[in-house]
Design a protein around this motif. Sequence first.
Motif, mmCIF file in Angstrom:
data_model
loop_
_atom_site.group_PDB
_atom_site.id
_atom_site.type_symbol
_atom_site.label_atom_id
_atom_site.label_comp_id
_atom_site.label_asym_id
_atom_site.label_seq_id
_atom_site.Cartn_x
_atom_site.Cartn_y
_atom_site.Cartn_z
ATOM 1 N N GLU A 6 58.238 40.090 100.021
ATOM 2 C CA GLU A 6 58.902 40.577 98.632
ATOM 3 C C GLU A 6 57.979 40.097 97.419
ATOM 4 O O GLU A 6 57.616 41.015 96.548
ATOM 5 C CB GLU A 6 60.189 39.844 98.453
ATOM 6 C CG GLU A 6 61.152 40.129 99.310
ATOM 7 C CD GLU A 6 61.022 40.041 100.762
ATOM 8 O OE1 GLU A 6 60.539 38.884 101.191
ATOM 9 O OE2 GLU A 6 61.734 41.077 101.496
ATOM 10 N N LYS A 9 55.196 42.850 97.236
ATOM 11 C CA LYS A 9 55.509 44.001 96.492
ATOM 12 C C LYS A 9 55.822 43.923 95.093
ATOM 13 O O LYS A 9 55.197 44.705 94.488
ATOM 14 C CB LYS A 9 56.796 44.347 97.210
ATOM 15 C CG LYS A 9 56.877 45.120 98.406
ATOM 16 C CD LYS A 9 58.500 45.412 99.011
ATOM 17 C CE LYS A 9 58.570 45.324 100.577
ATOM 18 N NZ LYS A 9 59.958 45.170 100.854
ATOM 19 N N LEU A 10 56.226 42.731 94.710
ATOM 20 C CA LEU A 10 56.241 42.292 93.283
ATOM 21 C C LEU A 10 54.899 42.489 92.841
ATOM 22 O O LEU A 10 54.677 42.975 91.553
ATOM 23 C CB LEU A 10 57.171 41.269 92.965
ATOM 24 C CG LEU A 10 57.229 40.948 91.645
ATOM 25 C CD1 LEU A 10 58.540 41.902 91.117
ATOM 26 C CD2 LEU A 10 58.369 39.678 91.805
ATOM 27 N N TYR A 252 61.765 46.942 92.738
ATOM 28 C CA TYR A 252 60.676 45.988 92.624
ATOM 29 C C TYR A 252 59.691 46.379 91.179
ATOM 30 O O TYR A 252 59.474 45.402 90.637
ATOM 31 C CB TYR A 252 59.567 46.011 93.615
ATOM 32 C CG TYR A 252 60.215 45.169 94.736
ATOM 33 C CD1 TYR A 252 60.243 43.911 94.879
ATOM 34 C CD2 TYR A 252 61.014 45.798 95.897
ATOM 35 C CE1 TYR A 252 60.888 43.021 95.938
ATOM 36 C CE2 TYR A 252 61.545 44.938 96.924
ATOM 37 C CZ TYR A 252 61.426 43.616 96.822
ATOM 38 O OH TYR A 252 62.000 43.068 98.152
ATOM 39 N N ALA A 280 61.876 37.229 93.348
ATOM 40 C CA ALA A 280 61.590 38.284 94.538
ATOM 41 C C ALA A 280 62.251 38.021 95.680
ATOM 42 O O ALA A 280 62.562 38.903 96.574
ATOM 43 C CB ALA A 280 59.953 38.355 94.584
#
Length: 369
Positions: A6, A9-10, A252, A280
């Motif tokens: 996560e 991705k952020l 995101y 996240a």
Amino acid sequence: MSNSGEENKLNAEFAKLRATVDRPNILLAGCTGAGKTSLLNEVFKKDIAKTGAGKPITQKIEKFCDDDSKVVIFDSKGYEIGSEQEKNFMDDVVGLCKRIGTDEDKIHVAWYCIQAPGARITDFDIESIKRMCDTNTPVAIVLTKSDQVSDPDAQALIQVIVKELPGISCFEVTTKKDIKSLQSNLDNLVAWTNDQLPESLRMAFIAEQQRDLERKKIKARSVVHQHAVGAFGIGFSPIPGSDAPLLLTNQYALLARVLYIFGMDGEKDKYSALIKGIMANILPTLGKWTVAQALKFIPGIGSIIGGLIDASVATSLTLAFGYAIVETAYYARRNSLDEFINSDDAQMVSSVIADVFNKAFDKELKEHM
Ligand SMILES: Nc1nc2c(ncn2[C@@H]2O[C@H](COP(=O)(O)OP(=O)(O)OP(=O)(O)O)[C@@H](O)[C@H]2O)c(=O)[nH]1
Ligand SMILES: [Mg+2]
């Protein structure tokens, strides 16, 4: 702390933002010791222009454009009042202001620092400022160290300035935290600067300034609105970990923009890194909770077949989700949660943050569904 999927991705979204969001160029002018660097640190709350880290642009001007920084600072090396260097300074500073068009070194706004103690503006200052204004660069006079002069002396100086330079904006400021009236003029300087900038540069400026939290909130909410109506052209994607076909505009990208505006995108500041990581990582679990909540508000949603979600429902859901993220980031900035950080109890911060989000999301859903 190793990054989760996560967080990766952020971080990818942050990288995209850094590559695409335009940054304003701010010029700091003034003599040696006028308080230019101190002013920067006060408005942007970090050592944005550390001595020696800049790239020389001219003999007298250094450019600070760290990748992490959302504004580009042109710091004029101080000159001694009345010295030969004054002339070089003026040629350099005015020359820089003359750059126009799409030049990446075009100055968008200039802060001309004059020390209030001494209570005088020199002919040299007046001529420099006039020549800078003639280039159509917005110039503000910043009277630094105003804590060191009496109010009548400061007023007398301002009268002289207004007479010599009619219409110029003038801000009496200090770095001393306990002098509230002068500190609030720093907020006025931020407001003035924001007004001078073209719309395309305001997001970066608002994100980098650390004085006006309300302004960040307003900007972040407008960004959420743009997302929800698809202004960024970002597609819909399922909420991670959710077990119902609820879709949100890429959460995101949305989270990244909001955190960027609240200055929580950096790696260097421990607090930002912590909040960023928590937000996240709670997104997937929030997904399940979101679905449960949303089901209460949207009649018949359980029967909607995957992907066929009504566009207006998706918009409302994105708004509610986005505004709740804004509330959460605002909360995290306003209450620095220091006690948790010091105890290194990330779990505790995480549950506080999740709780703030849940309550805000619940409230927003009621408003938007
Ligand atoms: N009392 C008081 N002192 C200040 C204030 N702002 C700056 N100073 C002090 O003034 C001195 C010079 O400040 P700087 O910010 O380094 O000045 P500068 O314009 O960057 O100087 P150069 O980089 O040499 O051109 C420092 O000792 C600061 O602590 C203020 O608002 N009040
Ligand atoms: Mg300096």
